[in-house]
Write an enzyme that holds these catalytic residues in place. Structure first.
Site: not given
Length: 125
Positions: A109, A80, A10, A117, A66, A77, A92
């Site tokens: 992050y 959210e 992540r 986080r 790319r 893609c 993200r």
């Protein structure tokens, strides 16, 4: 020789504004950090899902992947969900890869996304 298994990494970052150059640059930085910190090569990658908050629409984050040469990796893609009070201008990623079972995965992050986080961003007390 160790067993390799499918792993997931992540990561998240933020941008200062909704301009294509900022989205591509921040995504490239995030992707580079994820690959470096986890000792991943393009051949290790299975797929990457990128999401953006609703205030980012000028470019696809996948463009950065790319441009980095990841032309054979499936990329997706998505948007959210707009949860009230959530971090804006956020990108993200969820990266799937083949990696040794015993490897410690480092989630990444950056920038304002460190607040999402702090325990994984190295900000925990």
């Amino acid at each position: 020789m160790s067993d390799t298994v499918v792993r997931a990494v992540r990561g998240a970052t933020s941008v200062d504004g909704d301009v294509p150059e900022a989205i591509v640059a921040s995504t490239a930085e995030l992707l580079g950090e994820v690959l470096e910190r986890n000792a991943l090569r393009p051949d290790d990658l299975i797929s990457i899902i990128f999401t953006v908050t609703e205030d980012l629409s000028s470019e696809f984050p996948a463009v950065a992947a790319r441009e980095a040469g990841l032309t054979m990796i499936p990329l997706l893609c998505a948007r959210e969900i707009p949860v009230p009070g959530s971090l804006g201008r956020c990108i993200r990623l969820l990266l799937h890869c083949n990696a040794p079972r015993e490897r410690v995965i480092e989630h990444v992050y950056l920038r304002e996304a460190r607040r999402l986080r702090p325990d994984l961003a190295g900000d925990a007390q």
